[in-house]
Write an enzyme that holds these catalytic residues in place. Structure first.
Site, PDB file in Angstrom:
ATOM      1  N   HIS A  94      35.623  36.844   7.097  1.00 21.96           N
ATOM      2  CA  HIS A  94      37.078  37.019   7.271  1.00 21.96           C
ATOM      3  C   HIS A  94      37.775  35.714   7.666  1.00 21.96           C
ATOM      4  O   HIS A  94      38.980  35.715   7.913  1.00 21.96           O
ATOM      5  CB  HIS A  94      37.437  38.138   8.272  1.00 21.96           C
ATOM      6  CG  HIS A  94      37.074  39.514   7.775  1.00 21.96           C
ATOM      7  ND1 HIS A  94      37.690  40.662   8.209  1.00 21.96           N
ATOM      8  CD2 HIS A  94      36.151  39.921   6.878  1.00 21.96           C
ATOM      9  CE1 HIS A  94      37.155  41.711   7.601  1.00 21.96           C
ATOM     10  NE2 HIS A  94      36.205  41.284   6.797  1.00 21.96           N
TER      11      HIS A  94
ATOM     12  N   GLU B 147      37.097  48.617   0.247  1.00 23.98           N
ATOM     13  CA  GLU B 147      36.215  48.787   1.416  1.00 23.98           C
ATOM     14  C   GLU B 147      36.940  48.403   2.691  1.00 23.98           C
ATOM     15  O   GLU B 147      36.720  48.982   3.747  1.00 23.98           O
ATOM     16  CB  GLU B 147      34.943  47.931   1.250  1.00 23.98           C
ATOM     17  CG  GLU B 147      33.836  48.256   2.257  1.00 23.98           C
ATOM     18  CD  GLU B 147      34.066  47.689   3.655  1.00 23.98           C
ATOM     19  OE1 GLU B 147      33.717  48.367   4.637  1.00 23.98           O
ATOM     20  OE2 GLU B 147      34.600  46.564   3.769  1.00 23.98           O
ATOM     21  N   GLU B 148      37.827  47.401   2.571  1.00 23.53           N
ATOM     22  CA  GLU B 148      38.548  46.906   3.754  1.00 23.53           C
ATOM     23  C   GLU B 148      39.733  47.793   4.107  1.00 23.53           C
ATOM     24  O   GLU B 148      40.496  47.464   5.009  1.00 23.53           O
ATOM     25  CB  GLU B 148      39.054  45.480   3.500  1.00 23.53           C
ATOM     26  CG  GLU B 148      37.968  44.469   3.124  1.00 23.53           C
ATOM     27  CD  GLU B 148      37.186  43.965   4.331  1.00 23.53           C
ATOM     28  OE1 GLU B 148      37.512  44.374   5.461  1.00 23.53           O
ATOM     29  OE2 GLU B 148      36.251  43.177   4.123  1.00 23.53           O
TER      30      GLU B 148
ATOM     31  N   ASP C 134      36.901  44.495  -3.239  1.00 25.11           N
ATOM     32  CA  ASP C 134      38.217  44.078  -2.761  1.00 25.11           C
ATOM     33  C   ASP C 134      38.188  42.820  -1.902  1.00 25.11           C
ATOM     34  O   ASP C 134      37.194  42.505  -1.251  1.00 25.11           O
ATOM     35  CB  ASP C 134      38.886  45.221  -1.973  1.00 25.11           C
ATOM     36  CG  ASP C 134      38.016  45.728  -0.819  1.00 25.11           C
ATOM     37  OD1 ASP C 134      36.782  45.776  -0.983  1.00 25.11           O
ATOM     38  OD2 ASP C 134      38.565  46.073   0.239  1.00 25.11           O
TER      39      ASP C 134
ATOM     40  N   ARG D 218      17.709  46.852   9.793  1.00 26.44           N
ATOM     41  CA  ARG D 218      17.585  47.567  11.054  1.00 26.44           C
ATOM     42  C   ARG D 218      17.576  49.065  10.784  1.00 26.44           C
ATOM     43  O   ARG D 218      18.504  49.571  10.159  1.00 26.44           O
ATOM     44  CB  ARG D 218      18.751  47.217  11.981  1.00 26.44           C
ATOM     45  CG  ARG D 218      18.558  47.783  13.369  1.00 26.44           C
ATOM     46  CD  ARG D 218      19.665  47.410  14.320  1.00 26.44           C
ATOM     47  NE  ARG D 218      19.265  47.791  15.662  1.00 26.44           N
ATOM     48  CZ  ARG D 218      18.590  46.999  16.506  1.00 26.44           C
ATOM     49  NH1 ARG D 218      18.316  45.765  16.173  1.00 26.44           N
ATOM     50  NH2 ARG D 218      18.219  47.446  17.686  1.00 26.44           N
TER      51      ARG D 218
HETATM   52 NI    NI Z   1      32.745  43.331   3.832  1.00 25.03          NI
END
Ligand code: NI
Length: 453
Positions: A423, A189-190, A123, A234
């Site tokens: 973004h 996902e957003e 997306d 990580r």
């Molecule tokens: Ni993303």
């Protein structure tokens, strides 16, 4: 004596010869063993790199095509069609329409072994692109009632194109693969449009982690923290859990010139905002993990001389520690209710959302480090910072062992302090970095299979 001496001498020599032969044999055996261990993976490793090189131009072309035609969450119709057609051409078993527009492809290897899931998100965001690139998005749409531009400002175009490339690479060695690969192309996902559910949570609800159940899942996200040829990893918590906070303060409406005749929810809300800031600054042990409480919106009142009845605030809570998350929720309620009470007002607190911390399984992470090091070299593999951003890959990694890594795409020559964040309407990606992402996912898949078959 002489004879004995000779016998003794011959015996010593014979013993030495035996020792020599024995050690030589052990040495040869050791060489052979190490050769066979190192070559156990090398035909596939070499093949991955060759095939990844061959698919690189296509990955860049797919990325540009998807970039020029971005779609918001749960509306990825064109993108999922492109993905489904590609997977079908590769001979994968596919399922479409999973969690609205998701596509899941299964590649069954020629040899028995584990199931590895690989995930990409499809997306885009309600951001109006300003890059001026020849393939920049000109798409506009209506989002929650406002007209906006649409842009792949979070790099999900890259994630989708890279995973399409990985599918082509691994399908090209299907017969030699000791296991199966589940390709998960996920929508939203957003987040989903208001009133709809979606994303990883819904994919899992609709059975993406069953039939067959993946043993592990790998995912990646582009980052402008690093240049091409760098991968950040990580172990344990790497991205934050996310909760949404809504507070409504109820006062008593009155004339702005006679505040004592009512209860002012604006002043009360202001005190609450400041009170909430003492949670992270004064009440949490931030040496354990970072945490953020942000109020992002305050609404109340219609004109200068009317004190309104009600003020509404919404905000976000980020943590990398489950215990700390529970403490924050409790403190938010306590501070809000007590400040309201002191003003003679009342307040409702709603905390919603259940996105967990994105947790990299420490054992799986350690197992995959030599693979990642082979892909980007010793200097290219870096320990990532924790991120207070959230990522819904967390739902998969909460259900099965997962590893989520960060792929450097900052354009060459851009200093880190001038890097453009995700973004942003100005986000530009170094496309030559994408082949590293293809190699990373493909190599992790094959190495994991070879280790666990
Ligand atoms: Ni993303």
């Amino acid at each position: 004596m002489k004879k004995n001496q000779k016998v003794y001498g011959t015996g010593l020599l014979a013993e030495r010869k035996i020792k020599f032969v024995l050690m030589y044999t052990i040495f040869i055996a050791f060489l052979f063993a190490s050769w066979s261990i190192s070559t156990a993976q090398s035909p596939l490793t070499k093949k991955i790199d060759t095939l990844a090189g061959e698919v690189e131009k296509k990955v860049i072309a797919w990325r540009r095509d998807i970039h020029e035609h971005p779609e918001l969450g749960n509306r990825e119709f064109r993108t999922s069609k492109l993905v489904a057609e590609h997977l079908e051409n590769l001979g994968l078993d596919i399922k479409t329409g999973v969690a609205h527009t998701g596509v899941v492809g299964l590649l069954k290897g020629g040899k028995p072994g584990p199931v590895v899931a690989l995930r990409a998100d499809m997306d885009a965001l309600p951001v109006t692109e300003q890059t001026g690139l020849p393939f920049a998005s000109k798409v506009r749409t209506t989002y929650n009632g406002s007209e906006v531009g649409v842009m792949h400002a979070c790099g999900h175009d890259c994630h989708t194109a890279m995973l399409m490339g990985v599918a082509e690479v691994l399908a090209g060695m299907k017969e030699e693969l000791p296991g199966s690969v589940k390709f998960i192309f996920q929508p939203a996902e957003e987040g989903s449009p208001a009133g709809e559910s979606g994303g990883a949570y819904l994919m899992i609800e609709e059975g993406v982690l069953e039939n067959p159940k993946p043993d592990v899942i790998f995912g990646q996200h582009i980052t402008t923290d690093y240049e091409r040829g760098y991968i950040g990893y990580r172990p344990k918590g790497v991205m934050a859990s996310v909760n949404t906070l809504k507070i409504t303060v109820h006062g008593v409406q009155t004339h702005g010139a006679y505040p004592w005749k009512g209860v002012d929810p604006i002043v009360t809300a202001s005190q609450i905002v400041l009170g909430l800031q003492t949670i992270t600054s004064r009440q949490l042990d931030l040496t354990t993990a970072p945490a953020v409480v942000t109020i992002g919106m305050i609404q109340g009142g219609v004109r200068s001389n009317i004190i309104p009845d009600e003020v509404t605030m919404v905000g976000t809570i980020r943590t990398l520690d489950k215990g700390m998350r529970d403490t924050i929720h409790e403190r938010i309620r306590r501070i809000t209710e007590n400040i309201s009470e002191s003003a003679g007002a009342t307040a409702d607190v709603t905390i919603s959302g259940n996105l967990p911390v994105t947790y990299n399984d420490p054992e799986l992470t350690a197992k995959m480090l030599p693979t990642l090091e082979r892909v980007v070299g010793k200097d290219g593999l870096v320990l990532s910072q924790v991120h207070t951003g959230g990522e819904d890959f967390a739902y998969y990694a909460d259900a099965i062992p997962g590893l989520f890594v960060f792929l450097g795409v900052r354009p060459e020559g851009t200093p880190p302090e001038e890097s453009i964040p995700l973004h942003s309407p100005l986000l530009v990606v170094d496309e030559d970095a994408l082949v590293y992402g293809v190699r990373a996912l493909a190599n992790m898949t094959v190495d994991y299979m070879s280790m666990e078959k």
